[in-house]
Design a protein around this motif. Sequence first.
Motif, PDB file in Angstrom:
ATOM      1  N   VAL A 333      45.361  43.836  29.932  1.00 16.81           N
ATOM      2  CA  VAL A 333      44.489  43.650  28.773  1.00 16.81           C
ATOM      3  C   VAL A 333      43.089  43.349  29.298  1.00 16.81           C
ATOM      4  O   VAL A 333      42.906  42.505  30.187  1.00 16.81           O
ATOM      5  N   HIS A 334      42.101  44.027  28.762  1.00 18.63           N
ATOM      6  CA  HIS A 334      40.767  44.037  29.370  1.00 18.63           C
ATOM      7  C   HIS A 334      40.175  42.650  29.549  1.00 18.63           C
ATOM      8  O   HIS A 334      39.613  42.332  30.609  1.00 18.63           O
ATOM      9  N   GLU A 335      40.294  41.798  28.541  1.00 18.09           N
ATOM     10  CA  GLU A 335      39.595  40.523  28.572  1.00 18.09           C
ATOM     11  C   GLU A 335      40.167  39.529  29.580  1.00 18.09           C
ATOM     12  O   GLU A 335      39.499  38.552  29.921  1.00 18.09           O
ATOM     13  N   ILE A 336      41.390  39.752  30.054  1.00 18.74           N
ATOM     14  CA  ILE A 336      41.940  38.809  31.030  1.00 18.74           C
ATOM     15  C   ILE A 336      41.848  39.344  32.460  1.00 18.74           C
ATOM     16  O   ILE A 336      42.236  38.655  33.403  1.00 18.74           O
ATOM     17  N   ALA A 337      41.301  40.537  32.613  1.00 23.95           N
ATOM     18  CA  ALA A 337      41.272  41.154  33.946  1.00 23.95           C
ATOM     19  C   ALA A 337      40.522  40.296  34.958  1.00 23.95           C
ATOM     20  O   ALA A 337      40.960  40.137  36.101  1.00 23.95           O
ATOM     21  N   THR A 338      39.379  39.755  34.548  1.00 26.26           N
ATOM     22  CA  THR A 338      38.594  38.963  35.495  1.00 26.26           C
ATOM     23  C   THR A 338      39.270  37.640  35.842  1.00 26.26           C
ATOM     24  O   THR A 338      38.952  37.016  36.858  1.00 26.26           O
ATOM     25  N   LEU A 339      40.229  37.211  35.028  1.00 28.75           N
ATOM     26  CA  LEU A 339      40.952  35.967  35.301  1.00 28.75           C
ATOM     27  C   LEU A 339      42.052  36.154  36.336  1.00 28.75           C
ATOM     28  O   LEU A 339      42.441  35.197  37.016  1.00 28.75           O
ATOM     29  N   ILE A 340      42.564  37.380  36.458  1.00 24.32           N
ATOM     30  CA  ILE A 340      43.780  37.591  37.240  1.00 24.32           C
ATOM     31  C   ILE A 340      43.617  38.614  38.357  1.00 24.32           C
ATOM     32  O   ILE A 340      44.553  38.827  39.131  1.00 24.32           O
ATOM     33  N   ASP A 341      42.456  39.233  38.479  1.00 29.38           N
ATOM     34  CA  ASP A 341      42.251  40.307  39.449  1.00 29.38           C
ATOM     35  C   ASP A 341      42.501  39.801  40.868  1.00 29.38           C
ATOM     36  O   ASP A 341      41.765  38.960  41.377  1.00 29.38           O
ATOM     37  N   PRO A 342      43.538  40.306  41.557  1.00 23.36           N
ATOM     38  CA  PRO A 342      43.820  39.823  42.908  1.00 23.36           C
ATOM     39  C   PRO A 342      42.751  40.201  43.918  1.00 23.36           C
ATOM     40  O   PRO A 342      42.690  39.619  44.999  1.00 23.36           O
ATOM     41  N   ASN A 343      41.891  41.168  43.583  1.00 23.53           N
ATOM     42  CA  ASN A 343      40.775  41.497  44.466  1.00 23.53           C
ATOM     43  C   ASN A 343      39.737  40.383  44.496  1.00 23.53           C
ATOM     44  O   ASN A 343      38.945  40.280  45.434  1.00 23.53           O
ATOM     45  N   ILE A 344      39.736  39.565  43.447  1.00 19.14           N
ATOM     46  CA  ILE A 344      38.750  38.487  43.328  1.00 19.14           C
ATOM     47  C   ILE A 344      39.398  37.131  43.522  1.00 19.14           C
ATOM     48  O   ILE A 344      38.888  36.277  44.232  1.00 19.14           O
ATOM     49  N   HIS A 345      40.558  36.948  42.886  1.00 15.38           N
ATOM     50  CA  HIS A 345      41.115  35.609  42.776  1.00 15.38           C
ATOM     51  C   HIS A 345      42.083  35.225  43.884  1.00 15.38           C
ATOM     52  O   HIS A 345      42.166  34.071  44.208  1.00 15.38           O
ATOM     53  N   SER A 346      42.802  36.172  44.416  1.00 14.34           N
ATOM     54  CA  SER A 346      43.859  35.840  45.353  1.00 14.34           C
ATOM     55  C   SER A 346      44.573  34.578  44.856  1.00 14.34           C
ATOM     56  O   SER A 346      45.411  34.650  43.993  1.00 14.34           O
ATOM     57  N   CYS A 347      44.220  33.407  45.375  1.00 14.75           N
ATOM     58  CA  CYS A 347      44.826  32.172  44.879  1.00 14.75           C
ATOM     59  C   CYS A 347      43.817  31.358  44.087  1.00 14.75           C
ATOM     60  O   CYS A 347      43.735  30.145  44.231  1.00 14.75           O
ATOM     61  N   GLY A 348      43.025  32.003  43.265  1.00 17.60           N
ATOM     62  CA  GLY A 348      42.036  31.302  42.461  1.00 17.60           C
ATOM     63  C   GLY A 348      42.632  30.806  41.163  1.00 17.60           C
ATOM     64  O   GLY A 348      43.805  30.951  40.892  1.00 17.60           O
ATOM     65  N   THR A 349      41.802  30.224  40.329  1.00 20.07           N
ATOM     66  CA  THR A 349      42.255  29.627  39.083  1.00 20.07           C
ATOM     67  C   THR A 349      42.514  30.693  38.026  1.00 20.07           C
ATOM     68  O   THR A 349      41.705  31.567  37.808  1.00 20.07           O
ATOM     69  N   VAL A 350      43.649  30.591  37.360  1.00 18.88           N
ATOM     70  CA  VAL A 350      43.928  31.385  36.164  1.00 18.88           C
ATOM     71  C   VAL A 350      43.752  30.454  34.967  1.00 18.88           C
ATOM     72  O   VAL A 350      44.535  29.535  34.767  1.00 18.88           O
ATOM     73  N   ARG A 351      42.701  30.677  34.214  1.00 21.89           N
ATOM     74  CA  ARG A 351      42.443  29.814  33.064  1.00 21.89           C
ATOM     75  C   ARG A 351      43.462  30.085  31.960  1.00 21.89           C
ATOM     76  O   ARG A 351      43.946  31.203  31.812  1.00 21.89           O
ATOM     77  N   PRO A 352      43.779  29.078  31.166  1.00 22.54           N
ATOM     78  CA  PRO A 352      44.616  29.324  29.991  1.00 22.54           C
ATOM     79  C   PRO A 352      43.953  30.371  29.096  1.00 22.54           C
ATOM     80  O   PRO A 352      42.732  30.394  28.946  1.00 22.54           O
ATOM     81  N   HIS A 353      44.746  31.240  28.532  1.00 23.55           N
ATOM     82  CA  HIS A 353      44.205  32.264  27.648  1.00 23.55           C
ATOM     83  C   HIS A 353      45.217  32.555  26.552  1.00 23.55           C
ATOM     84  O   HIS A 353      46.418  32.335  26.722  1.00 23.55           O
ATOM     85  N   GLY A 354      44.699  33.034  25.423  1.00 26.94           N
ATOM     86  CA  GLY A 354      45.582  33.265  24.285  1.00 26.94           C
ATOM     87  C   GLY A 354      45.136  34.430  23.434  1.00 26.94           C
ATOM     88  O   GLY A 354      44.630  35.441  23.940  1.00 26.94           O
TER      89      GLY A 354
END
Length: 446
Positions: A333-354
């Motif tokens: 889903v487009h709006e959560i891509a920046t939260l979960i992209d392994p190219n960016i986050h690896s072990c970064g924070t996944v914010r709560p989303h709804g």
Amino acid sequence: MEAVKSLPVVVVGAGPVGLAAVAHLKVRGIPFILFEAGATVASNILSWKHIRVFSPWKYNIDKAARQLLKETLWQSPSDDGLPTGDELYSQYFKPFYELPFIKYNTYLNTKVLSIGRKNVDKMKTSGRENLPFVIQVLQGEEVRQFEAKAVIDATGTWNSPNPIGSGGVYAIGEIENSDNIFYGIPYILETHSHRYKNKSVLVVGSGHSSINAILELDRLKDQYPDTEINWVLRKKNIRDVYGGQENDAFEARGALGIKIEALVNNDRVNVYTPFQIQQVRKKEGRLQVIGFQHDRQYTLPPVDEIISNTGSRPDFSFVREIRLRIDSSLESVHEIATLIDPNIHSCGTVRPHGEKELRHPEKDFYIVGSKSYGRAPTFLMATGYEQVRSVVAAIDGDFDGALKVALDLPETGVCSVDLAGSVTGNACCGVEAKLKEKKASAACCG
């Protein structure tokens, strides 16, 4: 319009998140229909029923489902226990399904063929948000249609495995030789032991599914010494898959990294990394796997069987008439891509989303659960439970409740550690997390 409002909400997929969705719908008094392609609820989990998960029971049971189950004679499992897939099914999913108001509204062995708006195609805009959804399903040999005021797609990605070929495409000869390729998690020590004992087996993948397969093959090798274990990874450094080991607060998960490193160091496994598979061909009854290692073409020693643990991807074929907003790279889903992209986050924070982040241009249509994450390997059941709580609140008109999202996630230690002991962050392991002993928070997935 009033007639549409009186229609049920359709939930597609009776896995953990789909079941959580109908739990929240029931608690709010919203009529629903649940479609499941399998012969039982949580049928995909039963395909790996012998595997023990890393997260304890308290993170695996949805709050609304727990509330409904507590009204019966159901006995809650110990919060701190680590269930197998079979225990998840027998102690949670099956008892929940057996609740009369859940079972009565669930259609098993029902494959959804298409979802769209009534009497209009994807191109027509005027008034489409006021039309009911039409869901076409296959039950046995009969095609039926149902109408709904909203649709929640919780079909996941398990049944759409990635190919073993490099670049996300099938290797040449992969389809032709698929009878000797198992996509998923075989029950190596029991159901599928005949397939692997005293054979040369190639495991493809770098996640915990592949590690579990190798560990079980090693136990099989103790019984059948001619069993040979081969492992292909695309990673440049095999240490990236060992994880947090002793520093992982999920002891069972950390133990996997310790065990697999010991097998590699003791030459119990033939490791080929980085290796890019290009071709699979059969010669004299055995499989030849051809690819590139360090930019040079290389043919692996012949193998008899391949186990593919290369992840999975979403299936959008039955929602072609729905207006979606999907990220072009992750297929999330487009709006959560920046939260979960392994190219960016690896072990970064996944914010709560709804609900807000899960909206599509098609009003009242939502993709939730692992399918909402697309190809990203960072999903946790608890994340999906919070997604559907928020989505159902919005469907019910409780927009304040929909906007208040929060995740109660376990402390899980580090995802991957390099030789210096620093976080490398590219071995996500199946549960979202916060680092316990590091200052950064983490989303270790798996």
